[in-house]
Design an enzyme around this catalytic site. Structure first.
Site, PDB file in Angstrom:
ATOM      1  N   ASP A  33      26.501  20.557  38.026  1.00 21.23           N
ATOM      2  CA  ASP A  33      27.084  21.780  37.475  1.00 21.23           C
ATOM      3  C   ASP A  33      27.648  21.456  36.085  1.00 21.23           C
ATOM      4  O   ASP A  33      28.356  20.459  35.911  1.00 21.23           O
ATOM      5  CB  ASP A  33      28.208  22.298  38.391  1.00 21.23           C
ATOM      6  CG  ASP A  33      28.624  23.723  38.043  1.00 21.23           C
ATOM      7  OD1 ASP A  33      28.463  24.604  38.890  1.00 21.23           O
ATOM      8  OD2 ASP A  33      29.112  23.954  36.906  1.00 21.23           O
ATOM      9  N   ILE A  34      27.312  22.283  35.122  1.00 19.97           N
ATOM     10  CA  ILE A  34      27.692  22.012  33.725  1.00 19.97           C
ATOM     11  C   ILE A  34      29.209  22.153  33.499  1.00 19.97           C
ATOM     12  O   ILE A  34      29.752  21.558  32.558  1.00 19.97           O
ATOM     13  CB  ILE A  34      26.889  22.941  32.773  1.00 19.97           C
ATOM     14  CG1 ILE A  34      26.783  22.334  31.383  1.00 19.97           C
ATOM     15  CG2 ILE A  34      27.475  24.329  32.726  1.00 19.97           C
ATOM     16  CD1 ILE A  34      25.763  23.046  30.502  1.00 19.97           C
ATOM     17  N   GLN A  96      29.618  35.643  42.364  1.00 23.65           N
ATOM     18  CA  GLN A  96      28.386  35.009  41.864  1.00 23.65           C
ATOM     19  C   GLN A  96      28.180  35.356  40.393  1.00 23.65           C
ATOM     20  O   GLN A  96      28.360  36.510  39.982  1.00 23.65           O
ATOM     21  CB  GLN A  96      27.183  35.491  42.690  1.00 23.65           C
ATOM     22  CG  GLN A  96      25.877  34.776  42.332  1.00 23.65           C
ATOM     23  CD  GLN A  96      24.699  35.226  43.199  1.00 23.65           C
ATOM     24  OE1 GLN A  96      24.813  36.164  43.994  1.00 23.65           O
ATOM     25  NE2 GLN A  96      23.574  34.563  43.041  1.00 23.65           N
ATOM     26  N   HIS A 102      22.175  29.512  44.861  1.00 27.30           N
ATOM     27  CA  HIS A 102      22.536  28.099  44.722  1.00 27.30           C
ATOM     28  C   HIS A 102      23.698  27.758  45.634  1.00 27.30           C
ATOM     29  O   HIS A 102      24.545  28.610  45.927  1.00 27.30           O
ATOM     30  CB  HIS A 102      22.905  27.768  43.262  1.00 27.30           C
ATOM     31  CG  HIS A 102      23.916  28.699  42.678  1.00 27.30           C
ATOM     32  ND1 HIS A 102      23.579  29.933  42.154  1.00 27.30           N
ATOM     33  CD2 HIS A 102      25.257  28.601  42.543  1.00 27.30           C
ATOM     34  CE1 HIS A 102      24.675  30.539  41.728  1.00 27.30           C
ATOM     35  NE2 HIS A 102      25.709  29.754  41.969  1.00 27.30           N
ATOM     36  N   PHE A 103      23.712  26.506  46.050  1.00 25.75           N
ATOM     37  CA  PHE A 103      24.829  25.961  46.827  1.00 25.75           C
ATOM     38  C   PHE A 103      25.623  25.024  45.919  1.00 25.75           C
ATOM     39  O   PHE A 103      25.035  24.167  45.258  1.00 25.75           O
ATOM     40  CB  PHE A 103      24.323  25.173  48.039  1.00 25.75           C
ATOM     41  CG  PHE A 103      23.746  26.034  49.123  1.00 25.75           C
ATOM     42  CD1 PHE A 103      24.535  26.485  50.171  1.00 25.75           C
ATOM     43  CD2 PHE A 103      22.407  26.395  49.094  1.00 25.75           C
ATOM     44  CE1 PHE A 103      24.003  27.283  51.174  1.00 25.75           C
ATOM     45  CE2 PHE A 103      21.867  27.190  50.091  1.00 25.75           C
ATOM     46  CZ  PHE A 103      22.663  27.641  51.135  1.00 25.75           C
ATOM     47  N   HIS A 104      26.938  25.168  45.916  1.00 21.77           N
ATOM     48  CA  HIS A 104      27.818  24.221  45.238  1.00 21.77           C
ATOM     49  C   HIS A 104      28.121  23.084  46.219  1.00 21.77           C
ATOM     50  O   HIS A 104      28.449  23.341  47.384  1.00 21.77           O
ATOM     51  CB  HIS A 104      29.154  24.879  44.878  1.00 21.77           C
ATOM     52  CG  HIS A 104      29.049  25.995  43.884  1.00 21.77           C
ATOM     53  ND1 HIS A 104      29.322  25.826  42.549  1.00 21.77           N
ATOM     54  CD2 HIS A 104      28.712  27.303  44.031  1.00 21.77           C
ATOM     55  CE1 HIS A 104      29.159  26.986  41.915  1.00 21.77           C
ATOM     56  NE2 HIS A 104      28.788  27.893  42.800  1.00 21.77           N
TER      57      HIS A 104
END
Ligand code: AMP
Length: 140
Positions: A33-34, A96, A102-104
């Site tokens: 994740d950025i 969202q 997506h899953f974190h």
């Protein structure tokens, strides 16, 4: 939910913008994740066009959750973390912001402030019972 081919994760999958890749297989892709909310915060996405979990093909859902498990295990080992948070948001109302499912996967050290996720007050039994029945009746 409709799917926009130009969302940022679709561009990452097509190699149009860079990502810090961790892992990929035929159906899923994992990358950093950025804007991590903790060290080692990564994302796992399916390689198919689906905006959210509700519209995701079941085979891709199965493949993606297996990759989530793989990445969660690795992140726990890599960051020597006692816990790992796995989270997933569906729809703007749920928070969202990128509309490719997506899953974190977030290592948790047990010392940082907890996420504001758990409720503080137990609900009345008849309310929980009515809500269970309401959701069960809506199953397809
Ligand atoms: P969500 O709010 O669940 O849709 O989360 C979207 C996540 O995508 C956020 O945690 C962002 O930091 C992350 N994100 C946005 N753009 C990028 C990008 N180009 N590369 C990696 N992660 C990104």
């Amino acid at each position: 939910m409709s799917y926009d081919d130009n969302n940022i994760f679709a561009k990452i999958l097509r190699g149009e913008i860079p990502a810090h890749k961790i892992y990929e297989d035929a159906r899923s892709f994992a990358f950093m994740d950025i804007m991590p909310i903790a060290e080692g915060h990564s994302l796992v996405i399916p390689k198919c066009p689906a905006a959210d979990l509700l519209s995701l093909d079941a085979d891709y859902a199965a493949a993606t959750i297996q990759t989530v498990q793989k990445i969660a295990r690795a992140a726990k080992r890599a960051f020597d973390a006692p816990g790992v948070f796995v989270g997933q948001l569906n729809g703007e109302a749920a928070g969202q912001t990128v509309f490719h499912i997506h899953f974190h996967v977030i290592p948790r050290d047990g010392k940082s402030a907890p996420f504001a996720f758990h409720g503080r007050k137990e609900a009345a039994s008849e309310i929980l019972s009515a809500h269970a029945a309401k959701i069960a009746a809506a199953l397809e």
